[in-house]
Motif scaffolding. Structure first.
Motif, mmCIF file in Angstrom:
data_model
loop_
_atom_site.group_PDB
_atom_site.id
_atom_site.type_symbol
_atom_site.label_atom_id
_atom_site.label_comp_id
_atom_site.label_asym_id
_atom_site.label_seq_id
_atom_site.Cartn_x
_atom_site.Cartn_y
_atom_site.Cartn_z
ATOM 1 N N GLU A 260 0.837 -1.198 0.000
ATOM 2 C CA GLU A 260 0.000 0.000 0.000
ATOM 3 C C GLU A 260 0.879 1.257 0.000
ATOM 4 O O GLU A 260 0.571 2.238 -0.685
ATOM 5 C CB GLU A 260 -0.940 0.002 1.197
ATOM 6 C CG GLU A 260 -1.885 1.186 1.213
ATOM 7 C CD GLU A 260 -2.873 1.129 2.356
ATOM 8 O OE1 GLU A 260 -4.023 1.565 2.140
ATOM 9 O OE2 GLU A 260 -2.511 0.667 3.462
ATOM 10 N N ASP A 261 1.981 1.235 0.743
ATOM 11 C CA ASP A 261 2.917 2.356 0.739
ATOM 12 C C ASP A 261 3.539 2.529 -0.648
ATOM 13 O O ASP A 261 3.702 3.660 -1.128
ATOM 14 C CB ASP A 261 4.020 2.147 1.779
ATOM 15 C CG ASP A 261 3.481 2.109 3.202
ATOM 16 O OD1 ASP A 261 2.553 2.880 3.523
ATOM 17 O OD2 ASP A 261 3.996 1.292 3.997
ATOM 18 N N LEU A 262 3.885 1.424 -1.297
ATOM 19 C CA LEU A 262 4.427 1.488 -2.653
ATOM 20 C C LEU A 262 3.373 2.019 -3.619
ATOM 21 O O LEU A 262 3.678 2.843 -4.487
ATOM 22 C CB LEU A 262 4.940 0.115 -3.105
ATOM 23 C CG LEU A 262 5.572 0.057 -4.495
ATOM 24 C CD1 LEU A 262 6.750 1.030 -4.618
ATOM 25 C CD2 LEU A 262 6.009 -1.362 -4.824
ATOM 26 N N HIS A 263 2.147 1.573 -3.466
ATOM 27 C CA HIS A 263 1.029 2.087 -4.279
ATOM 28 C C HIS A 263 0.954 3.610 -4.160
ATOM 29 O O HIS A 263 0.887 4.322 -5.164
ATOM 30 C CB HIS A 263 -0.284 1.427 -3.838
ATOM 31 C CG HIS A 263 -1.506 2.252 -4.044
ATOM 32 N ND1 HIS A 263 -2.089 2.450 -5.286
ATOM 33 C CD2 HIS A 263 -2.265 2.949 -3.161
ATOM 34 C CE1 HIS A 263 -3.154 3.226 -5.152
ATOM 35 N NE2 HIS A 263 -3.272 3.544 -3.882
ATOM 36 N N ASN A 264 0.980 4.121 -2.926
ATOM 37 C CA ASN A 264 0.902 5.565 -2.707
ATOM 38 C C ASN A 264 2.105 6.287 -3.321
ATOM 39 O O ASN A 264 1.956 7.378 -3.888
ATOM 40 C CB ASN A 264 0.794 5.875 -1.213
ATOM 41 C CG ASN A 264 -0.547 5.458 -0.643
ATOM 42 O OD1 ASN A 264 -1.574 5.497 -1.321
ATOM 43 N ND2 ASN A 264 -0.552 5.032 0.603
ATOM 44 N N ALA A 265 3.271 5.688 -3.231
ATOM 45 C CA ALA A 265 4.471 6.290 -3.820
ATOM 46 C C ALA A 265 4.351 6.362 -5.345
ATOM 47 O O ALA A 265 4.732 7.371 -5.958
ATOM 48 C CB ALA A 265 5.709 5.496 -3.415
ATOM 49 N N ILE A 266 3.814 5.311 -5.962
ATOM 50 C CA ILE A 266 3.635 5.293 -7.420
ATOM 51 C C ILE A 266 2.606 6.341 -7.838
ATOM 52 O O ILE A 266 2.816 7.093 -8.796
ATOM 53 C CB ILE A 266 3.238 3.885 -7.908
ATOM 54 C CG1 ILE A 266 4.395 2.905 -7.688
ATOM 55 C CG2 ILE A 266 2.825 3.918 -9.379
ATOM 56 C CD1 ILE A 266 4.032 1.445 -7.905
ATOM 57 N N VAL A 267 1.503 6.404 -7.114
ATOM 58 C CA VAL A 267 0.459 7.395 -7.412
ATOM 59 C C VAL A 267 1.053 8.805 -7.374
ATOM 60 O O VAL A 267 0.839 9.609 -8.287
ATOM 61 C CB VAL A 267 -0.717 7.256 -6.412
ATOM 62 C CG1 VAL A 267 -1.621 8.475 -6.440
ATOM 63 C CG2 VAL A 267 -1.514 5.999 -6.710
ATOM 64 N N ASN A 268 1.821 9.110 -6.332
ATOM 65 C CA ASN A 268 2.433 10.439 -6.214
ATOM 66 C C ASN A 268 3.495 10.677 -7.276
ATOM 67 O O ASN A 268 3.571 11.765 -7.854
ATOM 68 C CB ASN A 268 3.039 10.618 -4.817
ATOM 69 C CG ASN A 268 1.972 10.725 -3.747
ATOM 70 O OD1 ASN A 268 0.883 11.208 -3.999
ATOM 71 N ND2 ASN A 268 2.286 10.253 -2.560
ATOM 72 N N ALA A 269 4.316 9.677 -7.574
ATOM 73 C CA ALA A 269 5.403 9.829 -8.542
ATOM 74 C C ALA A 269 4.892 10.096 -9.953
ATOM 75 O O ALA A 269 5.542 10.808 -10.723
ATOM 76 C CB ALA A 269 6.290 8.594 -8.532
ATOM 77 N N ILE B 58 -3.296 -8.774 -5.882
ATOM 78 C CA ILE B 58 -3.260 -8.248 -4.523
ATOM 79 C C ILE B 58 -3.977 -6.902 -4.582
ATOM 80 O O ILE B 58 -3.402 -5.889 -4.995
ATOM 81 C CB ILE B 58 -1.815 -8.086 -4.008
ATOM 82 C CG1 ILE B 58 -1.075 -9.419 -4.089
ATOM 83 C CG2 ILE B 58 -1.825 -7.549 -2.575
ATOM 84 C CD1 ILE B 58 0.414 -9.318 -3.840
ATOM 85 N N PRO B 59 -5.254 -6.860 -4.193
ATOM 86 C CA PRO B 59 -6.065 -5.647 -4.345
ATOM 87 C C PRO B 59 -5.838 -4.627 -3.227
ATOM 88 O O PRO B 59 -5.211 -4.921 -2.210
ATOM 89 C CB PRO B 59 -7.493 -6.188 -4.305
ATOM 90 C CG PRO B 59 -7.398 -7.395 -3.429
ATOM 91 C CD PRO B 59 -6.039 -7.993 -3.693
ATOM 92 N N SER C 81 -2.123 -3.741 2.162
ATOM 93 C CA SER C 81 -1.597 -3.383 3.482
ATOM 94 C C SER C 81 -1.166 -4.606 4.291
ATOM 95 O O SER C 81 -0.486 -4.464 5.308
ATOM 96 C CB SER C 81 -2.622 -2.560 4.262
ATOM 97 O OG SER C 81 -3.806 -3.308 4.452
ATOM 98 N N ASP C 82 -1.530 -5.807 3.846
ATOM 99 C CA ASP C 82 -1.144 -7.042 4.546
ATOM 100 C C ASP C 82 0.255 -7.533 4.169
ATOM 101 O O ASP C 82 0.787 -8.428 4.811
ATOM 102 C CB ASP C 82 -2.148 -8.171 4.239
ATOM 103 C CG ASP C 82 -3.518 -7.900 4.816
ATOM 104 O OD1 ASP C 82 -3.616 -7.226 5.856
ATOM 105 O OD2 ASP C 82 -4.508 -8.369 4.214
#
Length: 181
Positions: A28-37, A61-62, A77-78
């Motif tokens: 989930e943290d990587l998802h947020n980083a990609i969205v911001n990048a 992995i949703p 997040s898991d």
């Protein structure tokens, strides 16, 4: 440890971002980083997909659990990054916005032992290319469409086989009463 990823947009032009993130951060943290990048607003649904070395998509992995039984499906997040990616398994696919299907190839490029002091992770290390106005159009082909045996079957069809009532439009042979409600 710090994981360094190259996140490549599946597009005709070269568009990618290099991101550094802690190994104990989650997908989930990587998802947020990609969205911001990549400058997305973060309002769309996304998923990661495990894959093999040649980018063949495997397990989803949703972002959130949409299954019939709450808690049955593991979500972003898991998973900590180091629980799913390492020196041997370095690739994962990321899809953002299931209407436009922005698709990214995410590859673990390096694992570093040193966490730099004063750096806030995740950290955008490098940015190359401009995001196109629209996602690249995807062409999906099913295995069934590729089989020639389907075409042979289609040629052998008899129109009478498709007519349920064989021209007499009668329900009598089915045992239903006319007003069965």
């Amino acid at each position: 440890m710090v994981y360094k990823f190259r996140v490549i947009l599946d597009a005709e032009e070269d568009v990618f971002r290099d991101i550094a993130i802690l190994e104990t951060d989650t997908l989930e943290d990587l998802h947020n980083a990609i969205v911001n990048a990549f400058g997305f607003d973060g309002l769309e649904v996304a998923s990661f997909y495990t894959c093999d070395d040649t980018w063949n998509q495997e397990d989803e992995i949703p972002m959130f659990d949409a299954g019939d039984v709450p808690g049955e499906t593991k979500i972003m997040s898991d998973y900590t990054l180091n629980s799913i990616l390492d020196e041997e398994f370095t690739k994962i696919i990321y899809v953002y916005d299931f209407i436009n299907m922005w698709t990214f190839l995410v590859e673990l490029a390096a694992i570093e032992d040193t966490i730099e002091t004063g750096v806030i992770y995740p950290n955008l290390l490098f940015s190359h290319g401009e995001m196109p106005a629209e996602a690249m159009e995807k062409h999906f082909v099913s295995d069934f469409d590729q089989e020639e045996s389907y075409n042979e079957f289609e040629d052998d069809l008899d129109e009478d086989d498709l007519d349920m009532f064989h021209g007499d439009d009668s329900y009598e042979d089915y045992g239903f009463e006319e007003n069965w409600n």
